[in-house]
Design an enzyme around this catalytic site. Structure first.
Site, PDB file in Angstrom:
ATOM      1  N   GLU A   5       0.821  -1.218   0.000  1.00 42.13           N
ATOM      2  CA  GLU A   5       0.000   0.000   0.000  1.00 42.13           C
ATOM      3  C   GLU A   5       0.855   1.270   0.000  1.00 42.13           C
ATOM      4  OE1 GLU A   5      -3.857   1.811   2.434  1.00 42.13           O
ATOM      5  OE2 GLU A   5      -2.650   0.250   3.343  1.00 42.13           O
ATOM      6  N   ASP A   6       1.964   1.260   0.738  1.00 44.19           N
ATOM      7  CA  ASP A   6       2.688   2.510   1.011  1.00 44.19           C
ATOM      8  C   ASP A   6       4.093   2.599   0.430  1.00 44.19           C
ATOM      9  OD1 ASP A   6       0.528   3.440   2.428  1.00 44.19           O
ATOM     10  OD2 ASP A   6       1.253   2.711   4.351  1.00 44.19           O
TER      11      ASP A   6
END
Length: 479
Positions: A75-76
């Site tokens: 996600e990051d």
């Protein structure tokens, strides 16, 4: 937590494990998040380690701890699911993807979007229930570190936590997580009430030390006399449950008859009942407070004997009696399954514990209105239950408010489809009869009987409503 500490904790409950993958996941996540900071100003990697720490506290397997360390990489950071599959394995990659999907869901939009998000989450959990364990650990650490967030974000996350994640933790039997999430959310949703309540509970708890000591003074010699191997725990208070009781009953804290909570943990099942005999012979039990959740476990497999007694000081003490194994299940819930797995044992209750998830994926296909889905889910996720018996003494746990048609479908779809009537405690009752715990119900069937649209007025469970609608649709009726 340093890598050496993390490995040491994992080895404390899995001493013969090869920890190469765990060490690799630690360094991989550390490198992936090396330039990132949290809103607190600390390195983002600290959050990954904190999530892994929570999972370690539940004694989970190596793949889950690795996925906990890596849960935000897709996600990051620039890491992909394919990278994780190549560097680790497909299960770790799948868990990280599942957590990422849940993190992307928004539960505060329209009913239609909320229902679709619930469905996606349930499917992710059904494929590998460890996904929700990682997400619950992630949410717990985020809630612990919310002080730096703006108030509107605190309230939004807290509302989502108390309406979605805490009930899910409860439904999975993870009471330590459930109570912590509730209390953390309560702190941000009602800060003034939370502060006042904490102060009042702490004052009352200090006053209760004398009561606890007096209780122990009378009980412990009697347990030793019976050669019962046990340990005694006093129960921590759940602030949110006290607050909810105050709101529901419109009482001030001073008016709440808040009893002291004690747990007696024994080595085996027979000692549970011996301990119960000792308690009732030494103290006066309060009428109507005895419940045996060992004989009739809750639908999340919770087991304990509950009783409430009056001690010589005149104070009331709530007692839970359970074995060490039951206590682990009460604390860890679904996570206890991996304790068996690590020991090479099979957890015979595992399928039963997660069967409700699979059922909901099936049932939601038959629920046409989003609002009906949400109401049905809230009914079934609510652990306020009644225990209803067949004439053969089989017990069926049902949500509070359930009726004979719910009971019929809980026995078998064919029984429900051919329902003609019901006898409760040897008396004929109408379909709108609401069960009480201990009722004995006999369903009367007839081969020619078929589900009718009117039955939906009385069916409360998602299972019964789904089966009735499926039959009506098969006949071409519009629902």
């Amino acid at each position: 937590m340093e890598l050496s500490e993390l490995v040491a904790q994992f080895k404390s409950y899995n001493p013969h494990a090869d920890t190469a993958m765990l060490e690799k996941a630690y360094r991989f996540a550390q490198n992936a998040h090396k330039d990132q900071k949290r809103e607190t100003g600390e390195p983002y990697f600290n959050h990954c380690v904190a999530v892994a720490q929570i999972l370690l506290d539940f004694n989970l397997d190596e793949e889950t701890i690795c996925a906990g360390l890596l849960h935000d990489t897709v996600e990051d950071t620039g890491v992909t699911a394919e990278d994780l599959k190549r560097e680790f394995n497909k299960d770790v990659a799948h868990m990280v993807q599942g957590v990422t999907k849940i993190s992307d869901l928004k539960f505060s939009s329209t009913d239609e979007e909320t229902v679709e998000n619930w469905r996606k989450m349930l499917i992710a959990v059904a494929e590998d229930v460890r996904v929700i364990l990682i997400k619950l650990a992630d949410r717990t650490h985020n809630m612990r570190t919310m002080d730096v967030m703006p108030p509107e974000k605190q309230k939004f996350k807290s509302y989502e936590t108390i309406t979605l994640y805490a009930p899910l933790a409860q439904r999975l039997g993870m009471f330590t997580i459930k109570t912590e999430l509730e209390d953390l959310a309560f702190k941000y949703l009602h800060p003034t009430e939370f502060k006042d309540l904490v102060e009042q509970v702490e004052k009352r708890t200090a006053d209760r030390e004398a009561t606890l000591n007096e209780f122990k003074r009378h009980l412990e010699p009697a347990l030793k006399e019976e050669n019962i191997d046990y340990r005694l725990l006093s129960r921590a208070k759940n602030y949110y449950s006290i607050y909810r009781k105050m709101q529901k009953q419109k009482l001030s804290f001073a008016e709440i008859q808040d009893s002291l909570g004690v747990r007696i943990i024994t080595k085996n099942l027979s000692d549970c009942y011996k301990a119960l005999g000792v308690v009732h012979s030494r103290f006066k039990p309060l009428a109507g407070t005895f419940t045996d959740y060992i004989a009739t476990p809750k639908s999340n497999m919770y087991q304990s004997i509950h009783t409430t007694v009056i001690v010589p000081t005149g104070d009331i003490v709530e007692i839970q009696i359970r074995t060490e194994e039951m206590h682990r299940t009460c604390e860890y819930g679904i996570a206890a399954h991996w304790r068996y797995k690590l020991g090479g044992k099979k957890d015979k209750n595992f399928d039963e514990k997660i069967n409700w998830i699979r059922q909901w994926i099936e049932w939601q296909r038959d629920l046409t209105a989003p609002r009906e889905f949400l109401e049905g889910f809230q009914t079934d996720i609510n652990l306020q239950q009644v225990f209803v018996f067949t004439p053969q003494a089989d017990v069926k746990p049902l949500p509070e408010g359930s009726t004979p048609i719910d009971f019929a479908y809980a026995i078998h779809t064919d029984i429900g489809d051919h329902y003609m009537g019901a006898k409760v405690n040897n008396r004929m009752v109408r379909m709108d009869y609401v069960f009480k715990t201990g009722d004995v119900c006999e369903i009367i069937t007839q081969k020619t009987a078929r589900p009718k649209r009117d039955w939906l007025k009385f069916a409360k469970t998602a299972n019964a409503r789904s089966r009735i609608k499926r039959f009506l649709r098969s006949r071409g009726e519009d629902i």
